[in-house]
Design a protein around this motif. Structure first.
Motif, mmCIF file in Angstrom:
data_model
loop_
_atom_site.group_PDB
_atom_site.id
_atom_site.type_symbol
_atom_site.label_atom_id
_atom_site.label_comp_id
_atom_site.label_asym_id
_atom_site.label_seq_id
_atom_site.Cartn_x
_atom_site.Cartn_y
_atom_site.Cartn_z
ATOM 1 N N GLU A 273 -2.270 -10.790 3.003
ATOM 2 C CA GLU A 273 -3.531 -10.542 2.194
ATOM 3 C C GLU A 273 -4.191 -10.155 1.327
ATOM 4 O O GLU A 273 -4.838 -8.907 1.136
ATOM 5 C CB GLU A 273 -4.743 -10.244 3.290
ATOM 6 N N GLY A 274 -3.453 -9.992 0.490
ATOM 7 C CA GLY A 274 -3.464 -9.362 -0.933
ATOM 8 C C GLY A 274 -3.249 -7.312 -1.363
ATOM 9 O O GLY A 274 -3.178 -6.870 -2.491
ATOM 10 N N ARG A 275 -2.629 -7.039 0.340
ATOM 11 C CA ARG A 275 -1.777 -5.522 0.036
ATOM 12 C C ARG A 275 -0.645 -4.921 -0.049
ATOM 13 O O ARG A 275 -0.278 -5.875 1.098
ATOM 14 C CB ARG A 275 -2.867 -4.973 0.882
ATOM 15 N N ILE A 276 -0.528 -3.821 -0.475
ATOM 16 C CA ILE A 276 1.069 -3.753 0.078
ATOM 17 C C ILE A 276 0.976 -2.972 0.473
ATOM 18 O O ILE A 276 0.406 -1.784 1.043
ATOM 19 C CB ILE A 276 1.428 -3.062 -1.491
ATOM 20 N N TRP A 277 2.245 -3.508 1.060
ATOM 21 C CA TRP A 277 2.710 -2.459 2.853
ATOM 22 C C TRP A 277 3.753 -1.953 2.519
ATOM 23 O O TRP A 277 4.998 -2.389 2.524
ATOM 24 C CB TRP A 277 2.652 -3.523 3.402
ATOM 25 N N VAL A 278 3.919 -0.565 3.301
ATOM 26 C CA VAL A 278 5.278 -0.324 3.315
ATOM 27 C C VAL A 278 6.466 0.179 4.419
ATOM 28 O O VAL A 278 4.556 1.144 5.133
ATOM 29 C CB VAL A 278 5.750 0.632 2.116
#
Ligand code: FES
Length: 103
Positions: A94-99
């Motif tokens: 949803e347009g967010r970067i996750w690590v």
């Protein structure tokens, strides 16, 4: 293991690397040929943020002493660095970067 939100994906538009502090750690996120990678942001040689360095053909060059790391693997690849970087799984949702940081 825990997925943590790092940044808006649009922050990488037109850039090769960004650095953020999440969960008390510095994380660098890279975009190479459309794929995302994440490593620790702090150089293993000294007190420098790799996200302030240069991305050159799949490698990040440390801004302090110009050591090289392979971005995809975190491998130390050029003096004076000898210790590899931690790498993290990375995804966009949803347009967010996750690590995914290790425990
Ligand atoms: S601090 Fe990165 S190469 Fe020395």
């Amino acid at each position: 293991m825990a997925w943590v939100e790092v940044a808006d994906a649009a922050e990488l538009d037109g850039r090769d690397v960004i650095g953020r502090e999440v969960e008390g750690r510095r994380v660098a996120v890279y975009r190479l040929d459309g794929a995302l990678y994440a490593t620790q942001d702090l150089c293993t040689h000294g007190q420098a943020c790799l996200s302030e360095g240069e991305v050159v053909e799949g490698y990040i060059e440390c801004p302090l002493h110009y050591g090289l790391f392979e971005i995809a693997t975190g491998k130390a690849a050029g003096a004076p660095v000898t210790r590899d970087l931690a790498t993290y799984p990375v995804r966009v949702a949803e347009g967010r970067i996750w690590v995914e940081l290790d425990a």
